[in-house]
Design an enzyme around this catalytic site. Structure first.
Site, PDB file in Angstrom:
ATOM      1  N   ARG A 137       4.974   9.165  12.636  1.00 61.38           N
ATOM      2  CA  ARG A 137       5.221   9.790  13.936  1.00 61.38           C
ATOM      3  C   ARG A 137       6.064   8.855  14.800  1.00 61.38           C
ATOM      4  O   ARG A 137       5.909   7.645  14.742  1.00 61.38           O
ATOM      5  CB  ARG A 137       3.906  10.063  14.672  1.00 61.38           C
ATOM      6  N   TYR A 276       9.669  13.996   8.364  1.00 59.93           N
ATOM      7  CA  TYR A 276       8.388  13.425   7.939  1.00 59.93           C
ATOM      8  C   TYR A 276       7.200  13.976   8.721  1.00 59.93           C
ATOM      9  O   TYR A 276       7.205  14.017   9.955  1.00 59.93           O
ATOM     10  CB  TYR A 276       8.405  11.905   8.103  1.00 59.93           C
ATOM     11  N   LYS A 285       0.286  18.484  14.652  1.00 58.55           N
ATOM     12  CA  LYS A 285      -0.047  17.950  15.969  1.00 58.55           C
ATOM     13  C   LYS A 285       0.733  18.647  17.090  1.00 58.55           C
ATOM     14  O   LYS A 285       0.213  18.841  18.186  1.00 58.55           O
ATOM     15  CB  LYS A 285       0.229  16.436  16.007  1.00 58.55           C
ATOM     16  N   SER A 327      -7.861   6.614  15.250  1.00 56.92           N
ATOM     17  CA  SER A 327      -7.480   6.253  13.889  1.00 56.92           C
ATOM     18  C   SER A 327      -8.283   5.059  13.397  1.00 56.92           C
ATOM     19  O   SER A 327      -8.773   4.247  14.181  1.00 56.92           O
ATOM     20  CB  SER A 327      -5.983   5.928  13.834  1.00 56.92           C
ATOM     21  N   CYS A 329     -11.189   4.985  11.964  1.00 56.46           N
ATOM     22  CA  CYS A 329     -12.627   5.025  12.255  1.00 56.46           C
ATOM     23  C   CYS A 329     -13.411   5.887  11.264  1.00 56.46           C
ATOM     24  O   CYS A 329     -14.569   6.210  11.510  1.00 56.46           O
ATOM     25  CB  CYS A 329     -12.865   5.536  13.673  1.00 56.46           C
ATOM     26  N   ASP A 352      -9.540  17.172  10.721  1.00 59.44           N
ATOM     27  CA  ASP A 352      -8.591  16.661  11.707  1.00 59.44           C
ATOM     28  C   ASP A 352      -8.577  17.426  13.027  1.00 59.44           C
ATOM     29  O   ASP A 352      -8.516  16.815  14.088  1.00 59.44           O
ATOM     30  CB  ASP A 352      -7.180  16.666  11.114  1.00 59.44           C
ATOM     31  N   ARG A 445       1.169   9.488   2.316  1.00 57.01           N
ATOM     32  CA  ARG A 445       0.333  10.662   2.565  1.00 57.01           C
ATOM     33  C   ARG A 445       0.154  11.540   1.326  1.00 57.01           C
ATOM     34  O   ARG A 445       0.922  11.482   0.377  1.00 57.01           O
ATOM     35  CB  ARG A 445       0.984  11.522   3.664  1.00 57.01           C
TER      36      ARG A 445
END
Length: 667
Positions: A137, A276, A285, A327, A329, A352, A445
């Protein structure tokens, strides 16, 4: 009057002339300018400019595939929008996606032939390698273009929407030349669900199309759900690399200039320059959080960066929990947990994003708007998340992982020891004994269908959603925050969400160990002012009866002892904490298995089942300890964070800070 009528008649026929030229090619502005200057005075030149602008964006270009629009959909507004994008972007052809397996297979075949992806020795799976400058990102190039800067808030990048549209339209002009413009209708959430919403994205990347087919419900059913007039979120994406006739393409086209732009009032998205992840998969998002959060604010629901899981006790009683973590966690691991407690079962709705709306019974019902997993590969293993490893065993697209000599994938953390030889994410030879750099990119990913998860919940695709009994917040904290505690009520729980913070885990993200505030784990993903978002959460608590609302908890798996070692084993053992949360939701007695502290309800030391664990009573006491001085420091940090929002901080948050301070200073 006769003179004016003559002018109007002239303008009418002149417009017809312009339309004819524009349908052929509007680019020859020199000829048109000459015509204007010879035959039209200054008084009519502005009309000329308006007509050129109108016809250059609304006339139907003669592009193969565009003539199929009428048979594709009866939605006139959508058809015109597609025509407008084609006129601006100027692709060589248009493909109207149906989301079928046949379409997917054809696209992957073409990408394999062109060297974009490599087929793997696992069923229907592929590996793609991105440009080294297009790997994550780009938050610095992500903008919330609301009408005012105050509306976007101090935590978002903002630019005036008119100015930004001029920038984007300039970049988009001819950006798809030599490429195909793919038009993808997609549903975020089960098609037809009252909680779901539909988007339509145009893109010039077949790689994006294939990933969107996995991550969303993309294709004909989503298009049909729009009927002839229903609203949709328009999304425009281009890699920003037009091709001249005969020019050879590269495996991963992208542009050094990148923009990811959101227009909250219009509910639209524009992206340029990147192929990407969330930069290009605009349903993720961009739509499901930044745009959806503004939709949720306007229509009294919640669009959150949360996992959803179902948990069932040995007696067969089941509850659903939503949870938000910054992130690093363990959010995905929690969503796919294999409980260590006998008789308990955890099932996955999503890892997510959660959309929650009130049902007719006054409870919040949640769906996962996504249809797949877009997971970080490094660290995923049989030990950390065996269900994730099984979920990506087939029908998966990998990006920027390493390739093994037997034509499969590998990344750091997948196995204890790396293979001796690999092809790294740059496509170069990599040797475990000689290479100092990672074989897989740290943000590599996998994109895999949600339905392949071994722990998938039977209701994962339910249009009605699932009723949420508990909401969990969490962060990575080496001290201060206990293993688990519960809010006194909804307003206190909102304050807990607003105070989410996590310690940095890598020097590239900031000073290691420094505290980064990330309210509700939404800091990079909110589509409007964070202070208004706090107020929205507070208002949700007033939409129904208090006993209908989910109970709110906070967890911390990462507390350390004096030697710097984690005191809680984590992973499947976190089911022991979920059991306490489950029981607290099941019992109306505020003192059941808990005691009152200044920060909330904390478990009694014996309330967390540690049977079979090598965790001493002294360790449990430390894990559940509430140190007032440490919490006073946390409160000061929270106050400093909120200064940037000025007078917009809602009174409810100020009251909770005052109340916490009073409880901490009380003897």
């Amino acid at each position: 009057q006769i003179y004016l009528y003559s002018i109007e008649i002239f303008i009418f026929f002149y417009n017809l002339f312009l339309a004819t030229i524009c349908n052929c090619n509007i680019n020859n502005t020199i000829m048109l300018s000459s015509f204007r200057n010879r035959f039209i005075g200054r008084g009519i030149s502005s009309i000329y400019r308006q007509q050129v602008r109108y016809y250059s964006t609304t006339s139907t270009p003669n592009i193969p595939g565009l003539s199929d629009l009428d048979s594709w959909t009866p939605h006139n507004k959508l058809k015109q929008w597609v025509k407008d994008q084609a006129a601006l972007l100027k692709p060589s052809s248009v493909h109207l996606c149906d989301g079928s397996q046949e379409e997917y297979n054809k696209l992957t075949e073409v990408m394999v032939k062109n060297g974009v992806i490599t087929p793997l020795d696992r069923p229907n799976s592929f590996l793609g390698r991105s440009d080294p400058d297009d790997v994550a990102r780009v938050e610095s190039r992500t903008f919330i273009c609301s009408k005012s800067k105050e509306e976007a808030g101090p935590t978002n990048n903002w630019k005036d929407p008119k100015e930004m549209k001029e920038i984007m339209n300039s970049l988009y002009d001819g950006a798809m030349s030599g490429r195909t413009m793919y038009v993808m209708p997609f549903s975020m959430g089960p098609v037809g669900s009252k909680i779901a919403h539909v988007g339509v994205q145009v893109t010039d990347s077949p790689f994006v199309v294939c990933n969107m087919r996995i991550m969303t419900r993309m294709g004909s059913p989503a298009l049909q759900s729009l009927g002839s007039d229903k609203e949709y979120v328009p999304c425009v994406h281009s890699v920003g690399v037009p091709l001249k006739d005969g020019q050879k393409d590269v495996a991963w086209p992208c542009n050094k200039t990148k923009y990811i732009v959101h227009f909250p009032e219009e509910r639209s998205i524009m992206s340029y320059g990147s192929g990407y992840g969330g930069n290009a998969l605009l349903g993720k998002k961009c739509f499901s959080l930044r745009i959806a959060s503004t939709m949720a604010r306007d229509d009294s629901w919640l669009a959150e960066h949360m996992l959803i899981l179902g948990i069932t006790n040995p007696q067969g009683e089941k509850k659903y929990i939503a949870a938000a973590f910054p992130s690093a966690c363990g959010k995905t691991n929690l969503a796919m947990m294999t409980p260590s407690l006998p008789g308990w079962k955890v099932e996955t709705i999503g890892d997510d994003i959660a959309w929650m709306k009130f049902g007719t019974d006054g409870r919040l019902y949640a769906i996962n708007p996504e249809n797949g997993f877009f997971g970080v590969a490094p660290g995923t293993s049989r030990k950390s998340n065996p269900n994730a490893v099984d979920a990506i065993s087939q029908n998966t697209i990998f990006t920027n992982v390493a390739l093994t000599d037997d034509n499969d994938v590998w990344w750091e953390g997948l196995t204890e020891n790396a293979p001796e030889h690999l092809i790294d994410w740059h496509g170069k030879d990599w040797n475990s004994s000689a290479s100092s750099k990672p074989a897989a990119h740290p943000n590599s990913r996998f994109t895999a269908p949600l339905s392949q998860c071994p722990t998938i919940d039977p209701n994962w695709d339910s249009p009605e959603g699932v009723p949420i009994s508990a909401i969990i917040f969490g962060g990575r904290r080496s001290k201060t925050v206990p293993l688990v505690y519960q809010a006194f009520d909804w307003k206190h729980g909102v304050f807990m969400g607003a105070s989410v913070a996590s310690e940095q885990t890598a020097a590239a993200e900031g000073t290691v160990g420094s505290l980064r505030h990330d309210p509700f784990a939404m800091l990079p993903f909110l589509g409007y002012n964070m202070a208004d978002y706090f107020a929205h959460w507070l208002s949700i608590g007033k939409k129904t009866q208090a006993d209908k609302l989910p109970k709110i908890f906070y967890v911390n798996w990462f507390r350390k002892n004096a030697q710097g070692k984690f005191m809680w084993p984590g992973f499947g053992e976190n089911s022991r904490v979920l059991k306490w949360i489950f029981d607290r939701c099941h019992n109306d007695d505020e003192e059941f298995a808990a005691h009152t502290t200044p920060i909330g309800y904390v478990p009694e030391h014996s309330a967390i089942d540690t049977t079979g664990l090598n965790v001493s009573p002294q360790t449990m006491e430390h894990l559940l300890r509430v140190d007032k001085d440490e919490w006073k420091n946390d409160l000061e940090s929270m106050k400093e964070f909120l200064v940037q929002f000025g007078d917009k901080v809602p009174m409810g948050i100020k009251e909770e800070m005052y109340n916490l301070n009073s409880r901490l200073t009380r003897k």
